[in-house]
Design an enzyme around this catalytic site. Structure first.
Site, PDB file in Angstrom:
ATOM      1  N   CYS A 133     -13.098 -13.455 -15.585  1.00 36.77           N
ATOM      2  CA  CYS A 133     -13.114 -14.782 -14.977  1.00 36.77           C
ATOM      3  C   CYS A 133     -13.337 -15.819 -16.076  1.00 36.77           C
ATOM      4  CB  CYS A 133     -14.261 -14.838 -13.967  1.00 36.77           C
ATOM      5  SG  CYS A 133     -14.495 -16.464 -13.261  1.00 36.77           S
ATOM      6  N   CYS A 177      -6.975 -19.018 -15.340  1.00 35.95           N
ATOM      7  CA  CYS A 177      -7.813 -18.496 -14.261  1.00 35.95           C
ATOM      8  C   CYS A 177      -7.189 -17.155 -13.927  1.00 35.95           C
ATOM      9  CB  CYS A 177      -7.757 -19.424 -13.048  1.00 35.95           C
ATOM     10  SG  CYS A 177      -8.437 -18.669 -11.550  1.00 35.95           S
TER      11      CYS A 177
HETATM   12  N1  DGL Z   1     -10.786 -16.095 -11.314  1.00 36.37           N
HETATM   13  C1  DGL Z   1     -11.700 -17.066 -11.754  1.00 36.37           C
HETATM   14  C2  DGL Z   1     -11.319 -17.589 -13.146  1.00 36.37           C
HETATM   15  O1  DGL Z   1     -10.701 -16.901 -13.935  1.00 36.37           O
HETATM   16  C3  DGL Z   1     -12.105 -18.208 -10.844  1.00 36.37           C
HETATM   17  C4  DGL Z   1     -11.891 -18.138  -9.378  1.00 36.37           C
HETATM   18  C5  DGL Z   1     -12.928 -18.877  -8.547  1.00 36.37           C
HETATM   19  O2  DGL Z   1     -12.984 -20.122  -8.565  1.00 36.37           O
HETATM   20  O3  DGL Z   1     -13.685 -18.176  -7.889  1.00 36.37           O
HETATM   21  O4  DGL Z   1     -11.647 -18.689 -13.510  1.00 36.37           O
END
Ligand code: DGL
Length: 274
Positions: free
Chosen positions: A72, A183
């Site tokens: 993430c 993301c």
């Molecule tokens: N998948 C996450 C990222 O890479 C963020 C997703 C969320 O906002 O929960 O930033």
């Protein structure tokens, strides 16, 4: 054979898992979706850091992985130092692939598509300053795309018009030629985003950090499992089998389609972290 725990707020962990699985098909992965705290992108830095640190500790206590991936960008850009301070195992983060994007861009105009939180991070500013100071950088933060990626994995029909609206600020910049999907949810929408740019006759290259992270994991896993020869490594892998599984932090109130998708990706069961 040490397992690899991959943590995100939701299906972003799957995009990283898929890349690891391509390089290491026999590697056991534990795909952790923190659905109780979803989405990460709207949390304060302090709250998110505390959440990720306490979740990582629970995952390590419960499953004793050999490696941890913070899959993430929103969390990695603030929590990695704290995690490395308290946990005694290799931790790999996922951060925006700004360096390769800047190198790849012919016109030196790149886009960063991320959660609104990642877009604002000092960490992102620093990456741009260090690796893309010769580029014009168009930053777009979208929480809606995170939800759309979740919906897609849950089997919902995707409305391309809605995605187009989210990327419009980049679509409108004619010479923008590389977008960094910053993301981990967004590579799951790679085809849809590509189709939108193609339909608008806008040549674009989409890049993300997934394959680089997977190569890093392969190196680490090989070093851990390989005190001797490559043959030893193969033997250990075969023995471990393909037993990856998914973990949620609260009961996943999901459709049968969603659970089938997880299974099709090779996640043999679903658990709730107690
Ligand atoms: N998948 C996450 C990222 O890479 C963020 C997703 C969320 O906002 O929960 O930033």
């Amino acid at each position: 054979m040490p397992s690899v725990a991959i943590i995100d707020s939701g299906v972003g962990a799957l995009s990283i898992y898929q890349e690891i699985n391509k390089l290491l098909p026999n590697q056991q992965c534990i795909v952790v979706a923190d659905n109780q705290a979803f989405p990460y992108g709207n949390k304060s830095q302090a709250d998110l850091k505390n959440r990720v640190v306490s979740l990582a500790r629970r995952v390590v206590d419960r499953y004793s992985p050999g490696l941890l991936v913070i899959a993430c960008n929103t969390a990695s850009t603030i929590a990695l130092p704290a995690l490395r301070d308290i946990l005694n195992l290799p931790i790999v983060g996922v951060v925006p692939a700004i360096k390769p994007a800047a190198k790849l861009s012919q016109h030196k105009i790149i886009g960063i598509l991320a959660t609104p939180a990642t877009i604002r991070r000092d960490y992102t500013d620093d990456l741009i300053e260090e690796f893309a100071s010769d580029c014009e950088v168009i930053r777009v933060g979208s929480s809606r795309l995170v939800e759309i990626a979740e919906d897609k994995i849950a089997g919902a029909k995707i409305d391309l018009k809605e995605i187009e609206l989210e990327v419009k600020a980049m679509l409108d910049v004619e010479c923008l030629d590389v977008i960094v999907l910053s993301c981990t949810h967004f590579p799951l929408l790679n085809n849809e985003i590509s189709d939108i740019f193609e339909a608008n006759n806008h040549p674009i290259t989409l890049i993300d950090s997934g394959s680089g992270v997977a190569r890093r994991i392969r190196d680490l896993v090989e070093n851990m499992a390989l005190p001797g020869t490559g043959d030893d490594y193969d033997a250990v892998q075969d023995e471990a089998g393909h037993a990856s599984f998914a973990v949620f932090t609260q009961s996943p109130d999901k459709s049968a389609d969603y659970l089938r998708t997880l299974q099709n990706m090779g996640l043999c069961r679903v658990e709730v972290l107690d």
